[in-house]
Write an enzyme that holds these catalytic residues in place. Structure first.
Site, short mmCIF file in Angstrom:
data_model
loop_
_atom_site.label_atom_id
_atom_site.label_comp_id
_atom_site.label_asym_id
_atom_site.label_seq_id
_atom_site.Cartn_x
_atom_site.Cartn_y
_atom_site.Cartn_z
N ASP A 144 0.95 -1.28 -0.06
CA ASP A 144 -0.08 -0.02 0.08
C ASP A 144 0.84 1.23 -0.10
OD1 ASP A 144 -2.85 1.14 0.76
OD2 ASP A 144 -1.31 2.14 2.29
N GLU A 159 1.69 -0.36 -4.74
CA GLU A 159 0.90 0.79 -5.28
C GLU A 159 1.27 1.98 -5.53
OE1 GLU A 159 -3.13 3.20 -3.99
OE2 GLU A 159 -1.41 2.92 -2.63
C1 QV4 Z 1 -8.68 13.26 7.84
C2 QV4 Z 1 -8.60 14.38 7.15
C3 QV4 Z 1 -7.02 14.97 6.91
C4 QV4 Z 1 -6.55 15.08 8.43
C5 QV4 Z 1 -6.66 13.60 9.16
C6 QV4 Z 1 -6.29 13.69 10.47
O1 QV4 Z 1 -9.07 14.35 5.88
O2 QV4 Z 1 -7.02 16.04 6.33
O3 QV4 Z 1 -5.07 15.42 8.42
O4 QV4 Z 1 -8.14 13.26 9.23
O5 QV4 Z 1 -6.75 14.67 11.44
C7 QV4 Z 1 -9.10 8.28 6.25
C8 QV4 Z 1 -10.20 9.57 6.20
C9 QV4 Z 1 -9.42 10.93 6.01
C10 QV4 Z 1 -8.68 10.84 7.32
C11 QV4 Z 1 -7.78 9.90 7.33
C12 QV4 Z 1 -6.91 9.92 8.71
O6 QV4 Z 1 -10.97 8.96 4.91
O7 QV4 Z 1 -10.41 11.81 5.82
O8 QV4 Z 1 -8.10 12.23 7.30
O9 QV4 Z 1 -8.29 8.34 7.50
O10 QV4 Z 1 -7.68 9.46 9.86
C13 QV4 Z 1 -7.81 4.83 2.61
C14 QV4 Z 1 -8.90 5.81 2.08
C15 QV4 Z 1 -8.36 7.05 2.98
C16 QV4 Z 1 -8.45 6.99 4.52
C17 QV4 Z 1 -7.37 5.99 4.63
C18 QV4 Z 1 -7.08 5.85 5.96
O11 QV4 Z 1 -8.99 5.85 0.80
O12 QV4 Z 1 -9.62 7.82 2.61
O13 QV4 Z 1 -8.31 8.07 4.96
O14 QV4 Z 1 -7.60 4.93 4.10
O15 QV4 Z 1 -8.08 5.22 6.64
C19 QV4 Z 1 -3.31 8.59 -2.82
C20 QV4 Z 1 -2.19 7.50 -2.35
C21 QV4 Z 1 -2.55 6.23 -2.57
C22 QV4 Z 1 -3.95 5.96 -1.70
C23 QV4 Z 1 -4.91 7.06 -2.31
C24 QV4 Z 1 -6.03 6.85 -1.56
O16 QV4 Z 1 -0.94 7.86 -3.24
O17 QV4 Z 1 -1.44 5.65 -2.01
O18 QV4 Z 1 -4.36 8.15 -1.88
N1 QV4 Z 1 -4.23 4.80 -1.72
C25 QV4 Z 1 -3.85 3.67 -0.64
C26 QV4 Z 1 -5.04 2.67 -0.48
C27 QV4 Z 1 -6.20 3.49 0.28
C28 QV4 Z 1 -5.52 4.00 1.60
C29 QV4 Z 1 -4.27 4.19 1.55
C30 QV4 Z 1 -3.47 4.30 0.59
C31 QV4 Z 1 -3.60 4.73 2.63
O19 QV4 Z 1 -5.43 2.08 -1.40
O20 QV4 Z 1 -7.50 2.53 0.46
O21 QV4 Z 1 -6.48 5.09 1.87
O22 QV4 Z 1 -3.40 3.50 3.70
O23 QV4 Z 1 -3.70 8.72 -4.40
#
Ligand code: QV4
Ligand code: CA
Length: 474
Positions: free
Chosen positions: A196, A233
């Site tokens: 990831d 990824e």
């Molecule tokens: C929130 C605020 C932030 C703030 C933070 C802390 O939005 O501004 O800084 O709180 O106070 C979740 C929430 C998100 C939250 C975050 C932290 O949606 O709002 O931030 O948690 O608490 C998945 C979801 C994300 C999720 C994350 C962790 O998509 O929404 O965030 O899991 O639970 C880029 C990257 C790529 C990524 C993609 C989504 O380059 O690597 O974005 N893809 C991978 C996975 C994806 C996962 C992650 C990475 C993170 O495939 O599923 O994100 O592990 O393109």
């Protein structure tokens, strides 16, 4: 070395998104083994955040709390039973490894495995990780410690992705702990890892971590000296300094441009001839892990994009079948659950539990699970892809909403957009009578001495045609 799956020639990975280990074990035995799938990508198996105030969304599993195998999908004993039962029927397990970060700032409490944690103090005693195991603040150039500017490589890799506490991959101790996690599941018999957020990690750090991993477990049926299979990824749509090419030394890379090309091509078949576009910077076939959609972009996360999903019905069938017939990349297909909003977790009886997958009498899924991998044409094309592996595309034909091609002299594929097609085409196949796969041999096809055959499709739901040498019914 990290780009080779060990699947006895099987060619397709299925992502059973949010399935429980007990259901995956059963699916390997009753469906994936008999239909010759290579492997299952499972949801992250480590201990994770329980985001109860957000209704236990799927994304809580991308916020690690420790590397204990205690997750919404099940415990370690269930994980072991799944790996053993899948391996026994030739289906391998690929772990979704979340090792760029731990939970988001502001989070504290107890994880899915009972470990306490406090993200603001960078305290994760279940590993244990402490303050020094996270990227030093002075290495992140952004003012608030978060990633905003994707044109700045240091920011993308050293700052926090959506507020997730960023592990310091340069530290020997962190490399040690991550490789211990990898080695634990390698010992249990898994084949590899989807890493990831690799874009947010330095390739050199990944190289160091992977260098500490063991060879695959020979007791699980892997050849001696086999290195774990890794795909990273890296969302590279072009236009950013970090590219998929940066990661070729540590395995394959996810190729997001493939899904976009497929969506455009299903919309306009004249674009289907140009799926692999080297000029676009796409990964070459032997470095690509390709897919029509994934768990992020099917719900608008990670940038979303022009993609097809199960919600597009027949067009999705066409996109996945064409992809499976094509010779590009190592394919992963998505298996989803229905959702009304982009945060919604899997079917649940409440309290953060996950419901069992229901299998209907006709082989489709119920209980809120979509099971694209069980859609008839998709399953049959998984078999086709195995049968034609190693051959390339020949006898390309495209006219209006119809497309067809052969795979060497082993198989021939055709599809039409609106359910009806009749034309004599060159198949490139030896003369004989062939079983048409999508109809389970209800349609028999005669290939003439000159390699031509009358190709007929009359099927509104699955307007797809496939024949191959040595392919009986399945
Ligand atoms: C929130 C605020 C932030 C703030 C933070 C802390 O939005 O501004 O800084 O709180 O106070 C979740 C929430 C998100 C939250 C975050 C932290 O949606 O709002 O931030 O948690 O608490 C998945 C979801 C994300 C999720 C994350 C962790 O998509 O929404 O965030 O899991 O639970 C880029 C990257 C790529 C990524 C993609 C989504 O380059 O690597 O974005 N893809 C991978 C996975 C994806 C996962 C992650 C990475 C993170 O495939 O599923 O994100 O592990 O393109
Ligand atoms: Ca990072």
């Amino acid at each position: 070395a990290y780009d080779t799956p060990y699947c006895d020639g099987r060619q397709t990975i299925v992502h059973l998104f949010e399935w429980k280990w007990t259901d995956i074990a059963a699916e390997c035995e009753r469906f994936l083994g008999p239909n010759e799938f290579c492997a299952v990508q499972v949801s992250p198996p480590m201990e994770h955040l329980l985001a109860s105030s957000s209704g236990y969304p799927w994304w809580q599993r991308y916020q690690p709390i420790s590397y204990k195998l205690e997750s919404r999908s099940g415990n370690e004993a269930e994980f072991i039973d799944m790996v053993n039962r899948c391996n026994a029927v030739g289906v391998r397990i690929i772990v979704d490894a979340v090792v760029n970060h731990m939970t988001g700032i502001g989070q504290s409490g107890t994880g899915s495995g009972g470990s306490s944690f406090n993200a603001d103090n960078r305290d994760f005693p279940g590993v244990p990780y402490g303050y020094n195991d996270f990227t030093p603040r002075d290495q992140c150039p952004s003012s608030d410690g978060q990633i905003h500017d994707y044109s700045n490589v240091n920011e993308v890799r050293n700052c926090m992705l959506v507020g997730l506490t960023d592990l310091y991959g340069g530290s020997d101790y962190v490399r040690q702990k991550v490789s211990e996690y990898f080695n634990h599941v390698i010992d249990l018999g898994v084949m590899g890892f989807r890493v990831d957020a690799s874009k947010h990690m330095w390739p050199g750090d990944l190289e160091a971590i992977q260098g500490l991993t063991k060879d695959l477990n020979t007791d699980a049926g892997f050849p001696a000296g086999a290195r774990p299979f890794f795909y990273h990824e890296v969302i590279d749509q072009g236009g950013e300094p970090i590219t998929v090419q940066d990661y070729f030394s540590v395995g394959r890379t996810t190729e997001f441009r493939f899904g976009k090309k497929i969506a455009w091509g299903v919309n306009d078949f004249s674009q289907l001839g140009n799926i692999y576009d080297a000029g676009w910077g796409m990964a070459p076939s032997d470095k690509a892990l390709n897919f029509v959609d994934n768990h992020d972009n099917q719900r608008g996360h990670g940038g979303g994009g022009d993609i097809l999903t199960f919600q597009n019905g027949k067009d999705y069938t066409l996109g996945v079948c064409f992809s499976l017939a094509h010779d590009y990349g190592f394919m992963r297909i998505m298996s989803s659950y229905y959702f009304d909003n982009s945060d919604q977790g899997p079917p649940s009886g409440g309290g953060g539990s996950t419901s069992d997958v229901v299998i209907n009498d006709d082989g489709t899924c119920g209980g809120g699970w979509v099971c694209e991998h069980r859609w008839n044409a998709i399953t049959q094309m998984v078999r086709f892809r195995n049968a034609v592996a190693g051959t390339s595309i020949e006898n390309w034909y495209q006219e209006g909403d119809n497309v067809a091609f052969s795979r060497g002299n082993k198989g021939f594929f055709a599809m039409t957009k609106y359910g009806s097609f009749d034309k004599t085409l060159q198949t490139g196949l030896p003369a004989g009578t062939y079983c048409e796969l999508i109809s389970h041999c209800a349609n028999q096809v005669t290939v003439n001495a000159d390699g031509t055959a009358m190709v007929s499709i009359h099927n509104e739901q699955e307007p797809v045609f496939a024949i191959c040498v040595g392919c009986g019914d399945g």
